[in-house]
Scaffold this motif. Sequence first.
Motif, PDB file in Angstrom:
ATOM      1  N   MET A   1       0.836  -1.203   0.000  1.00 62.35           N
ATOM      2  CA  MET A   1       0.000   0.000   0.000  1.00 62.35           C
ATOM      3  C   MET A   1       0.876   1.260   0.000  1.00 62.35           C
ATOM      4  O   MET A   1       1.857   1.331   0.741  1.00 62.35           O
ATOM      5  CB  MET A   1      -0.874  -0.013   1.254  1.00 62.35           C
ATOM      6  CG  MET A   1      -1.810   1.166   1.344  1.00 62.35           C
ATOM      7  SD  MET A   1      -2.819   1.112   2.848  1.00 62.35           S
ATOM      8  CE  MET A   1      -1.598   1.371   4.114  1.00 62.35           C
ATOM      9  N   THR A   2       0.484   2.216  -0.831  1.00 61.43           N
ATOM     10  CA  THR A   2       1.197   3.480  -0.836  1.00 61.43           C
ATOM     11  C   THR A   2       0.975   4.195   0.497  1.00 61.43           C
ATOM     12  O   THR A   2      -0.148   4.224   1.002  1.00 61.43           O
ATOM     13  CB  THR A   2       0.643   4.384  -1.960  1.00 61.43           C
ATOM     14  OG1 THR A   2       0.744   3.664  -3.184  1.00 61.43           O
ATOM     15  CG2 THR A   2       1.420   5.672  -2.073  1.00 61.43           C
ATOM     16  N   TYR A   3       2.034   4.771   1.050  1.00 62.73           N
ATOM     17  CA  TYR A   3       1.915   5.430   2.361  1.00 62.73           C
ATOM     18  C   TYR A   3       1.061   6.702   2.261  1.00 62.73           C
ATOM     19  O   TYR A   3       0.101   6.886   2.977  1.00 62.73           O
ATOM     20  CB  TYR A   3       3.315   5.758   2.885  1.00 62.73           C
ATOM     21  CG  TYR A   3       3.299   6.279   4.298  1.00 62.73           C
ATOM     22  CD1 TYR A   3       2.994   5.440   5.362  1.00 62.73           C
ATOM     23  CD2 TYR A   3       3.575   7.618   4.563  1.00 62.73           C
ATOM     24  CE1 TYR A   3       2.967   5.905   6.665  1.00 62.73           C
ATOM     25  CE2 TYR A   3       3.556   8.099   5.867  1.00 62.73           C
ATOM     26  CZ  TYR A   3       3.252   7.242   6.908  1.00 62.73           C
ATOM     27  OH  TYR A   3       3.219   7.711   8.190  1.00 62.73           O
ATOM     28  N   LEU A   4       1.474   7.577   1.310  1.00 64.43           N
ATOM     29  CA  LEU A   4       0.712   8.822   1.098  1.00 64.43           C
ATOM     30  C   LEU A   4       0.401   8.946  -0.390  1.00 64.43           C
ATOM     31  O   LEU A   4       1.312   8.914  -1.220  1.00 64.43           O
ATOM     32  CB  LEU A   4       1.543  10.026   1.564  1.00 64.43           C
ATOM     33  CG  LEU A   4       0.977  11.404   1.227  1.00 64.43           C
ATOM     34  CD1 LEU A   4      -0.340  11.667   1.961  1.00 64.43           C
ATOM     35  CD2 LEU A   4       1.988  12.496   1.575  1.00 64.43           C
ATOM     36  N   LEU A   5      -0.878   9.083  -0.674  1.00 64.02           N
ATOM     37  CA  LEU A   5      -1.298   9.150  -2.070  1.00 64.02           C
ATOM     38  C   LEU A   5      -1.976  10.495  -2.333  1.00 64.02           C
ATOM     39  O   LEU A   5      -2.957  10.838  -1.660  1.00 64.02           O
ATOM     40  CB  LEU A   5      -2.274   8.003  -2.351  1.00 64.02           C
ATOM     41  CG  LEU A   5      -2.952   7.980  -3.718  1.00 64.02           C
ATOM     42  CD1 LEU A   5      -1.937   7.662  -4.814  1.00 64.02           C
ATOM     43  CD2 LEU A   5      -4.076   6.949  -3.724  1.00 64.02           C
ATOM     44  N   LEU A   6      -1.443  11.251  -3.291  1.00 66.21           N
ATOM     45  CA  LEU A   6      -2.100  12.475  -3.726  1.00 66.21           C
ATOM     46  C   LEU A   6      -2.653  12.171  -5.109  1.00 66.21           C
ATOM     47  O   LEU A   6      -1.890  11.882  -6.035  1.00 66.21           O
ATOM     48  CB  LEU A   6      -1.122  13.655  -3.789  1.00 66.21           C
ATOM     49  CG  LEU A   6      -0.238  13.882  -2.549  1.00 66.21           C
ATOM     50  CD1 LEU A   6       0.578  15.145  -2.699  1.00 66.21           C
ATOM     51  CD2 LEU A   6      -1.089  13.960  -1.290  1.00 66.21           C
ATOM     52  N   SER A   7      -3.965  12.204  -5.213  1.00 68.93           N
ATOM     53  CA  SER A   7      -4.565  11.717  -6.429  1.00 68.93           C
ATOM     54  C   SER A   7      -5.374  12.815  -7.110  1.00 68.93           C
ATOM     55  O   SER A   7      -6.359  13.296  -6.559  1.00 68.93           O
ATOM     56  CB  SER A   7      -5.446  10.520  -6.059  1.00 68.93           C
ATOM     57  OG  SER A   7      -6.183  10.100  -7.146  1.00 68.93           O
ATOM     58  N   ASN A   8      -4.886  13.221  -8.284  1.00 67.23           N
ATOM     59  CA  ASN A   8      -5.634  14.142  -9.138  1.00 67.23           C
ATOM     60  C   ASN A   8      -6.045  15.446  -8.451  1.00 67.23           C
ATOM     61  O   ASN A   8      -7.142  15.955  -8.661  1.00 67.23           O
ATOM     62  CB  ASN A   8      -6.892  13.410  -9.623  1.00 67.23           C
ATOM     63  CG  ASN A   8      -7.162  13.741 -11.065  1.00 67.23           C
ATOM     64  OD1 ASN A   8      -6.239  14.162 -11.779  1.00 67.23           O
ATOM     65  ND2 ASN A   8      -8.389  13.588 -11.499  1.00 67.23           N
ATOM     66  N   LEU A   9      -5.162  16.006  -7.638  1.00 63.64           N
ATOM     67  CA  LEU A   9      -5.491  17.214  -6.876  1.00 63.64           C
ATOM     68  C   LEU A   9      -5.509  18.457  -7.765  1.00 63.64           C
ATOM     69  O   LEU A   9      -4.584  18.680  -8.545  1.00 63.64           O
ATOM     70  CB  LEU A   9      -4.452  17.462  -5.776  1.00 63.64           C
ATOM     71  CG  LEU A   9      -4.370  16.471  -4.620  1.00 63.64           C
ATOM     72  CD1 LEU A   9      -3.300  16.927  -3.635  1.00 63.64           C
ATOM     73  CD2 LEU A   9      -5.723  16.346  -3.921  1.00 63.64           C
ATOM     74  N   SER A  10      -6.565  19.254  -7.624  1.00 64.92           N
ATOM     75  CA  SER A  10      -6.610  20.563  -8.274  1.00 64.92           C
ATOM     76  C   SER A  10      -7.104  21.591  -7.264  1.00 64.92           C
ATOM     77  O   SER A  10      -7.904  21.263  -6.377  1.00 64.92           O
ATOM     78  CB  SER A  10      -7.549  20.563  -9.481  1.00 64.92           C
ATOM     79  OG  SER A  10      -7.032  19.731 -10.495  1.00 64.92           O
ATOM     80  N   LYS A  11      -6.602  22.810  -7.427  1.00 65.71           N
ATOM     81  CA  LYS A  11      -7.036  23.880  -6.526  1.00 65.71           C
ATOM     82  C   LYS A  11      -7.114  25.213  -7.267  1.00 65.71           C
ATOM     83  O   LYS A  11      -6.154  25.624  -7.919  1.00 65.71           O
ATOM     84  CB  LYS A  11      -6.022  23.999  -5.370  1.00 65.71           C
ATOM     85  CG  LYS A  11      -6.311  25.115  -4.400  1.00 65.71           C
ATOM     86  CD  LYS A  11      -7.498  24.799  -3.509  1.00 65.71           C
ATOM     87  CE  LYS A  11      -7.911  25.990  -2.670  1.00 65.71           C
ATOM     88  NZ  LYS A  11      -9.172  25.736  -1.951  1.00 65.71           N
ATOM     89  N   PHE A  12      -8.257  25.838  -7.179  1.00 62.93           N
ATOM     90  CA  PHE A  12      -8.462  27.178  -7.750  1.00 62.93           C
ATOM     91  C   PHE A  12      -8.441  28.214  -6.639  1.00 62.93           C
ATOM     92  O   PHE A  12      -8.941  27.958  -5.540  1.00 62.93           O
ATOM     93  CB  PHE A  12      -9.854  27.284  -8.403  1.00 62.93           C
ATOM     94  CG  PHE A  12      -9.946  26.674  -9.768  1.00 62.93           C
ATOM     95  CD1 PHE A  12      -9.663  27.436 -10.890  1.00 62.93           C
ATOM     96  CD2 PHE A  12     -10.340  25.353  -9.922  1.00 62.93           C
ATOM     97  CE1 PHE A  12      -9.777  26.884 -12.165  1.00 62.93           C
ATOM     98  CE2 PHE A  12     -10.440  24.793 -11.188  1.00 62.93           C
ATOM     99  CZ  PHE A  12     -10.159  25.556 -12.317  1.00 62.93           C
TER     100      PHE A  12
END
Length: 349
Positions: free
Chosen positions: A1-12
């Motif tokens: 298992m990945t420890y920390l996963l950032l998946s497809n993050l977007s921020k306006f």
Amino acid sequence: MTYLLLSNLSKFYGNTLAVENFNLEVERGEFVSFLGPSGCGKTTTLRMVAGFEVPDQGQIVLEGEDITQLPPNQRMVGMVFQSYALFPNMNVADNVGFGLSVRKMPAEQIRQRVSEILKIVQLEDLQKRYPYQLSGGQQQRVALARALAIRPRVLLLDEPLSALDAKIRVELRAEIRRIQQELKITTIYVTHDQEEALSLSDRIVVMNKGKIEQIGTPFEIYNYPQTEFVASFIGQLNLIPVQVVDREGGLYRIGTHTIQVEQNHRTPLSSQPKLAIRPEEVKLGSVEGWNQLTALVRQISFLGAIVRIWLDVEGVSLLLDVFNERKLELPKVNEKVVISFPHHACWVL
Ligand code: ATP
């Protein structure tokens, strides 16, 4: 298992798309840097991991738990800011123990934890001092100790060294790496300083205009940049316009010289193709089997460990770095010289 996963993050922010489709998997104990110019979205991404910003799209998963909407104080992440952000009315020990007393840890345990962590950051003797009685470097050690005291699942550092002067910066940089390896703590480090990212990281995420340009080890990022942005942002890079002779065969022309390039064909050529080569790959003199060019010496700068030579090749400026040694023989300004570089060290953009 990945420890920390950032998946497809977007921020306006209003109409500004600060971060776009950011994807990253961080392993337990890994040291990852976000590197890029000012405004590329590094801090925003870090703040989403910390919980200070909520993404407009995407997911953050830590140890299998979706923490995207979790408030910062429930994430068990530690954060260190450029500005130290210590409590001025608390001494060192109280600053470091703050997160623990908020979590209602018994006083004796706090005392033990604080002294243990102050030992690690080498500040045991300064427990009773107040922030105004400390140097910038010491204040940042306290901020680091405070972030570590809660035994965070991830340590987040936002340009932690940029307010310090050069010598302290290099010292503390080494300290951060030592502490990170000693505690095996998963770390994300935001910086616009390529040397910091190269020297500290297991992997670097190079960002530009809210997007990831490349993810790789420092070696991969420096030696095999996948875009012109990465190639020119990291380290010095010579770019010389070339004419295509035979793309498949890797043959190009610079003035009257034919150059051979051992290249992959993944990236399409731009309308004005350029030969890319690092200054340290170019050698003075002719080497059999290598590419050769003639050049005019424009300027020579002694930089200590290296000597940088500014050359003119067919009206285009080119840098060449030579390692300094006591018996180094250098050409003279305005002298015509032959320079060489191997086929495998250059590529065409
Ligand atoms: P720096 O190295 O200068 O801190 P950065 O790479 O960390 O830059 P961010 O701070 O993440 O970049 O900013 C990304 C973009 O979002 C920039 O265009 C910035 O102006 C914008 N931005 C950041 N924070 C806000 C905010 N609170 N409100 C509006 N726009 C913001």
